[in-house]
Motif scaffolding. Structure first.
Motif, PDB file in Angstrom:
ATOM      1  N   GLN A  52      39.178  45.447  39.798  1.00 57.42           N
ATOM      2  CA  GLN A  52      39.506  46.370  38.714  1.00 57.42           C
ATOM      3  C   GLN A  52      39.137  47.814  39.039  1.00 57.42           C
ATOM      4  N   GLY A  53      38.328  48.017  40.069  1.00 57.68           N
ATOM      5  CA  GLY A  53      37.968  49.371  40.485  1.00 57.68           C
ATOM      6  C   GLY A  53      36.821  49.968  39.684  1.00 57.68           C
ATOM      7  N   PRO A  54      36.500  51.229  39.985  1.00 57.19           N
ATOM      8  CA  PRO A  54      35.356  51.899  39.363  1.00 57.19           C
ATOM      9  C   PRO A  54      35.414  52.019  37.844  1.00 57.19           C
ATOM     10  N   SER A  55      36.599  51.909  37.256  1.00 57.77           N
ATOM     11  CA  SER A  55      36.692  52.011  35.798  1.00 57.77           C
ATOM     12  C   SER A  55      36.024  50.826  35.105  1.00 57.77           C
ATOM     13  N   SER A  56      35.714  49.766  35.841  1.00 58.56           N
ATOM     14  CA  SER A  56      35.076  48.586  35.249  1.00 58.56           C
ATOM     15  C   SER A  56      33.566  48.596  35.443  1.00 58.56           C
ATOM     16  N   GLN A  57      32.963  49.766  35.687  1.00 57.99           N
ATOM     17  CA  GLN A  57      31.526  49.844  35.938  1.00 57.99           C
ATOM     18  C   GLN A  57      30.709  49.277  34.787  1.00 57.99           C
ATOM     19  N   ALA A  58      29.634  48.592  35.167  1.00 54.44           N
ATOM     20  CA  ALA A  58      28.695  48.020  34.202  1.00 54.44           C
ATOM     21  C   ALA A  58      27.311  48.038  34.828  1.00 54.44           C
ATOM     22  N   PRO A  59      26.269  48.056  34.003  1.00 56.70           N
ATOM     23  CA  PRO A  59      24.921  48.054  34.564  1.00 56.70           C
ATOM     24  C   PRO A  59      24.610  46.730  35.248  1.00 56.70           C
ATOM     25  N   GLY A  60      23.882  46.812  36.360  1.00 54.43           N
ATOM     26  CA  GLY A  60      23.416  45.623  37.048  1.00 54.43           C
ATOM     27  C   GLY A  60      22.018  45.268  36.571  1.00 54.43           C
ATOM     28  N   ARG A  61      21.369  44.363  37.244  1.00 54.39           N
ATOM     29  CA  ARG A  61      20.035  43.936  36.818  1.00 54.39           C
ATOM     30  C   ARG A  61      18.985  44.213  37.887  1.00 54.39           C
ATOM     31  N   ILE A  62      19.201  45.280  38.616  1.00 55.78           N
ATOM     32  CA  ILE A  62      18.229  45.768  39.589  1.00 55.78           C
ATOM     33  C   ILE A  62      17.780  47.148  39.113  1.00 55.78           C
ATOM     34  N   ALA A  63      16.469  47.400  39.136  1.00 53.44           N
ATOM     35  CA  ALA A  63      15.922  48.661  38.635  1.00 53.44           C
ATOM     36  C   ALA A  63      15.913  49.718  39.733  1.00 53.44           C
ATOM     37  N   ARG A  64      16.471  50.890  39.427  1.00 53.60           N
ATOM     38  CA  ARG A  64      16.425  52.041  40.333  1.00 53.60           C
ATOM     39  C   ARG A  64      15.204  52.874  39.981  1.00 53.60           C
ATOM     40  N   VAL A  65      14.453  53.286  41.004  1.00 56.47           N
ATOM     41  CA  VAL A  65      13.265  54.105  40.779  1.00 56.47           C
ATOM     42  C   VAL A  65      13.268  55.297  41.724  1.00 56.47           C
ATOM     43  N   TYR A  66      12.432  56.270  41.403  1.00 59.44           N
ATOM     44  CA  TYR A  66      12.307  57.487  42.202  1.00 59.44           C
ATOM     45  C   TYR A  66      10.858  57.640  42.631  1.00 59.44           C
TER      46      TYR A  66
END
Length: 91
Positions: A52-66
């Protein structure tokens, strides 16, 4: 600080501290799981259906940190941070 997930999909999941039940919000400082000070929670990873391409973006279940030092982004499974993702109840 890096850009976080924006738009309505950003509110589908919430990261919850397993010990206290408190929500960890993007921008919150949390303990580094390896004892190297504090890190900043940025939000969940993002993914999309390849058909479906980038228009179907949804959050995943991996945490991004800085990390402040060295300045870099990283990703952890929520359990490594002593947390879990929960579906946000509908408003």
């Amino acid at each position: 600080m890096r850009q976080r997930l924006a738009g309505p999909e950003a509110d589908l999941l919430r990261l919850v501290d397993q010990a206290t039940g408190a929500e960890i919000r993007p921008g919150d400082e949390i303990a580094d799981p390896y004892g190297q000070g504090t890190i900043v929670y940025l939000g969940p990873t993002r993914g999309y259906d390849i058909n479906q391409g980038p228009s179907s973006q949804a959050p995943g279940r991996i945490a991004r940190v800085y990390y402040y030092e060295p300045e870099t982004e990283w990703a952890y499974r929520p359990c490594e941070l002593g947390a879990r993702y929960e579906e946000r109840p509908p408003a």
